[in-house]
Design a protein around this motif. Sequence first.
Motif, PDB file in Angstrom:
ATOM      1  N   TYR A 101      63.217  -2.500  43.628  1.00 26.98           N
ATOM      2  CA  TYR A 101      63.947  -1.460  42.892  1.00 26.98           C
ATOM      3  C   TYR A 101      64.017  -0.161  43.687  1.00 26.98           C
ATOM      4  CZ  TYR A 101      63.421  -4.596  38.876  1.00 26.98           C
ATOM      5  OH  TYR A 101      63.459  -5.673  38.033  1.00 26.98           O
TER       6      TYR A 101
ATOM      7  N   THR B 286      72.792 -10.460  48.600  1.00 23.11           N
ATOM      8  CA  THR B 286      73.669  -9.341  48.281  1.00 23.11           C
ATOM      9  C   THR B 286      74.980  -9.875  47.717  1.00 23.11           C
ATOM     10  OG1 THR B 286      74.553  -7.241  49.128  1.00 23.11           O
ATOM     11  CG2 THR B 286      74.713  -9.166  50.587  1.00 23.11           C
TER      12      THR B 286
ATOM     13  N   GLU C 161      58.894   0.083  42.630  1.00 25.37           N
ATOM     14  CA  GLU C 161      58.967   1.073  43.697  1.00 25.37           C
ATOM     15  C   GLU C 161      57.677   1.886  43.759  1.00 25.37           C
ATOM     16  OE1 GLU C 161      60.863   3.211  40.191  1.00 25.37           O
ATOM     17  OE2 GLU C 161      60.352   1.192  40.839  1.00 25.37           O
TER      18      GLU C 161
ATOM     19  N   THR D 218      65.706   2.819  45.521  1.00 28.42           N
ATOM     20  CA  THR D 218      66.979   3.531  45.527  1.00 28.42           C
ATOM     21  C   THR D 218      67.397   3.813  46.967  1.00 28.42           C
ATOM     22  OG1 THR D 218      65.891   5.684  45.486  1.00 28.42           O
ATOM     23  CG2 THR D 218      66.395   4.647  43.346  1.00 28.42           C
ATOM     24  N   LYS D 219      68.636   4.242  47.136  1.00 25.40           N
ATOM     25  CA  LYS D 219      69.090   4.650  48.474  1.00 25.40           C
ATOM     26  C   LYS D 219      68.188   5.742  49.025  1.00 25.40           C
ATOM     27  CE  LYS D 219      73.492   5.219  49.469  1.00 25.40           C
ATOM     28  NZ  LYS D 219      73.711   4.530  50.778  1.00 25.40           N
TER      29      LYS D 219
ATOM     30  N   ASP E 282      68.686  -6.908  48.036  1.00 23.24           N
ATOM     31  CA  ASP E 282      69.218  -5.761  48.778  1.00 23.24           C
ATOM     32  C   ASP E 282      68.690  -4.425  48.263  1.00 23.24           C
ATOM     33  OD1 ASP E 282      70.661  -5.587  46.435  1.00 23.24           O
ATOM     34  OD2 ASP E 282      72.591  -6.094  47.328  1.00 23.24           O
ATOM     35  N   ASP E 283      67.816  -4.441  47.249  1.00 25.37           N
ATOM     36  CA  ASP E 283      67.119  -3.217  46.839  1.00 25.37           C
ATOM     37  C   ASP E 283      65.614  -3.354  47.062  1.00 25.37           C
ATOM     38  OD1 ASP E 283      66.660  -5.049  44.833  1.00 25.37           O
ATOM     39  OD2 ASP E 283      67.001  -3.649  43.187  1.00 25.37           O
TER      40      ASP E 283
ATOM     41  N   LYS F 105      73.938  -0.901  49.180  1.00 28.83           N
ATOM     42  CA  LYS F 105      72.581  -1.430  49.307  1.00 28.83           C
ATOM     43  C   LYS F 105      72.395  -2.276  50.557  1.00 28.83           C
ATOM     44  CE  LYS F 105      71.579  -1.494  44.340  1.00 28.83           C
ATOM     45  NZ  LYS F 105      71.192  -2.332  43.185  1.00 28.83           N
TER      46      LYS F 105
ATOM     47  N   ASN G 227      78.017  -4.581  46.867  1.00 28.18           N
ATOM     48  CA  ASN G 227      76.914  -3.852  47.507  1.00 28.18           C
ATOM     49  C   ASN G 227      76.998  -3.822  49.026  1.00 28.18           C
ATOM     50  OD1 ASN G 227      75.882  -3.485  44.961  1.00 28.18           O
ATOM     51  ND2 ASN G 227      74.250  -4.997  45.158  1.00 28.18           N
TER      52      ASN G 227
END
Length: 351
Positions: A300, A77, A260, A302-303, A154-155, A85, A81
Amino acid sequence: MSVRRRLFQYRRIFLLLAVVSSVYMYLEYKRNVGNSEEFTWLTRRKPNINESVVNGVKNSLALQLADEVRILCWVMTNPANHKTKAMDVLRTWGTRCNRLIFVTSEDTAELGETFVLQNFTDTHDVLWVKTRRAFKHVYEKYANELDWFLKADDDTYVLVENLRYLLYAYSPDMPIYFGHDFKYAYQVKNHYMSGGAGYVLSREALHRFVNAAMQNSDLCPPEDKLIAEDWAIGMCLRSVGVLPGDSRDAHNELRFLPLEPHTLLIGKYFDDAFWYFSYGIYHPRVCQNCLSKHAISFHYMTKEGMYLTDFFLYQFKLYEPEEEKEVLPKKLRLDEVKIPTPFNAWDITVN
């Protein structure tokens, strides 16, 4: 009754009451102290990897594997972020690892344990430097405590229970690592694992990387070389005899995924020229029925994807869920480990 005798009687009653009161006060004190200690423990403790509930059902196999397959997860990270993330990882899958470490260039108490690279300009071009230093740090500090060492972005979302299930069959003393297999510059025989999908090194693989590969720039790119971190670590591990393990499931479906879930399920904008198809060692597919039911990671994310995935896996309850018999795979010897022949229907290259 004489006055003297009456005073003696009162004295006995007073002493009895004093003893009863003392006993009561002592027991009350012990109860309050116990409650206080329990409250302090409950409020200060971290999320417990042994409290594994999937779809509302207690997972006894996950409880067993949490002790038998000990995983350190370090997450790449950066300061930008930390509150987004990285915090999403901390609040979802990260605490299911036996130990979680964030690797960054600025200290932050919010994330818990961090490995901070001092006087460091945190850009995409220095990911290889971060990777080398992070693995060296976890080796020096935790190699004797843990079995497997996972690097993730971190994603990336990791299903740690499924990762443990995959790794159970392999000894951490084997020179092996797992991830999503790609090929170097269309060279099928030379694997490397996707950095975004995450890759996990055995204790022996980490030992060889730190003590053999990193010590020889002819075997492993040095820090100052501008190179993709997943390419570089693949080169380093191959040079010291670390095997690229096959992480596919029993139906040959891929478990580490560099994209994803909804992209892989729908794939509406893919065509034969898309990079994902041409780089895969094994046949990559995008369709509703070709995702592994025991997937390990997605990239990839997302939140929204992080929290939705975590909710439906660990909080959502399906009434009368289908129960699957819990069977652990056979423990393998090194000579039983098989690296299957690569197969990719889109591959137009030669070995």
